[in-house]
Write an enzyme that holds these catalytic residues in place. Structure first.
Site, short mmCIF file in Angstrom:
data_model
loop_
_atom_site.label_atom_id
_atom_site.label_comp_id
_atom_site.label_asym_id
_atom_site.label_seq_id
_atom_site.Cartn_x
_atom_site.Cartn_y
_atom_site.Cartn_z
CG ASP A 142 58.49 7.15 75.60
OD1 ASP A 142 59.16 8.03 76.18
OD2 ASP A 142 57.26 7.22 75.43
CG ASN A 147 60.76 10.58 72.55
OD1 ASN A 147 61.05 11.58 73.20
ND2 ASN A 147 60.22 9.50 73.08
#
Ligand SMILES: c1ccc2c(c1)[nH]c1[nH]cn[n+]12
Length: 330
Positions: A142, A147
């Protein structure tokens, strides 16, 4: 009243150790708040994962457990470190090191696009972080600008990858599949690890290609505003759009890295190792800066010291705590 901060729903022992204040980030599975360790006044980020956010109880716990387990075992300068972990009936609380620069997403947005040398410095660190995960059999799955966190407001800064809750530890996935099937029909390569790492790891290489595209171009490669095709169709066909005005100032070597990562066939896609060997990244100045940021303790700097630091600490997962199997709850 003014004096007592309303932290009623928080675990008692979390409250005893930390003062939680304002929200600094939001994720799909909860929020991130700024926290102060009461005894030292050191700043931390506390990620609150709401268990009921996940469709079923099982998944929530399993995902978060995987995330916690991975967070506690990984040890690399470009991966976010876990300080502490607490849970209540309804939530998990993960105390993480604070990244003062916030999310890469907001940095790129505010700068329109990053200049190439900054994008290269960040991209190199992302490659090293993912190389470490892969060498420990972990697929992130992901990777996206939300992130990737920045250690400071400066362009030249350390970056750290976070949000492992989509991660999959390879050995478990492999073990499950192998145990489910009747072994006699399984091809040899299934056991020799080749086939399992081949496909799985390449998903992270694709995502890094998208991340590099966003850093250099300032906009996503696959987007509904590009022509008539759906984003999914654009991705399946690997049809990304380099808008002239945004890419004229970007070097051919940088574009070459993007083109070799955004390849549809995972077996033809450039791997993390190959990307680390690409000419665009054989840039001594960038490498010295990156190693100085990643291994500040390496006295006197220099490639040797960085290699030394990398070879000792930088390679392996931390052992689980002796007591229990690292599952100790607060
Ligand atoms: C902004 C949003 C998320 C953040 C952050 C700053 N620092 C940090 N450390 C772990 N997550 N996280």
């Amino acid at each position: 009243d003014l004096m007592s901060d309303d932290q009623s729903s928080l675990p008692r022992d979390l409250q005893d150790k930390y003062l939680l204040t304002r929200r600094i980030g939001t994720g799909v599975c909860g929020e991130v708040r700024l926290a102060f360790e009461r005894s030292t006044c050191r700043k931390f980020a506390v990620k609150i994962i709401n268990k009921k956010n996940f469709q079923s109880e099982g998944t929530a716990t399993r995902n978060a457990k995987t995330e916690i387990d991975i967070l506690q075992r990984v040890d690399h300068p470009c991966l976010i470190k876990t300080e502490d972990f607490y849970q209540t009936e309804e939530s998990f609380y993960i105390v993480l090191e604070l990244m003062e620069g916030g999310e890469l997403f907001h940095r790129v947005k505010s700068k329109q696009q990053l200049n190439e040398s900054v994008a290269k410095l960040y991209f190199y660190q992302m490659l090293r972080a993912v190389e470490y995960l892969h060498s420990n059999g972990i697929i992130h799955r992901d990777l996206k600008p939300e992130n990737i966190l920045l250690s400071s407001q400066d362009d030249v800064c350390l970056i750290k990858v976070t949000d492992f809750n989509q991660s999959r530890i390879l050995e478990e996935a492999v073990l499950m599949r192998t145990l489910c099937g009747t072994p006699s029909y399984l091809a040899p390569e299934v056991f020799t690890h080749a086939s399992t790492t081949g496909y799985g790891l390449a998903v992270d290489a694709w995502s890094l290609g998208v991340l590099l595209f966003v850093c250099l171009g300032g906009y996503p490669p696959f987007h509904e505003s590009f022509g008539h095709q759906s984003v999914t169709d654009q991705i399946i066909r690997g049809e990304f759009t380099m808008v002239q005005s945004k890419w004229t100032s970007v070097s051919d070597q940088a574009k070459d890295v993007v083109r070799k990562l955004l390849v549809v066939d995972p077996m033809k896609r450039m791997s993390i190792e190959e990307a680390l060997q690409h000419p665009w990244l054989q840039d001594q100045k960038m490498l010295e800066t990156a190693h100085r940021l990643m291994y500040p303790s390496a006295e006197g700097g220099g490639a040797a010291a960085a290699m030394e630091a990398e070879s000792t600490s930088g390679r392996h997962l931390r052992k689980r705590g002796r007591e229990g199997d690292g599952e100790e709850q607060h």
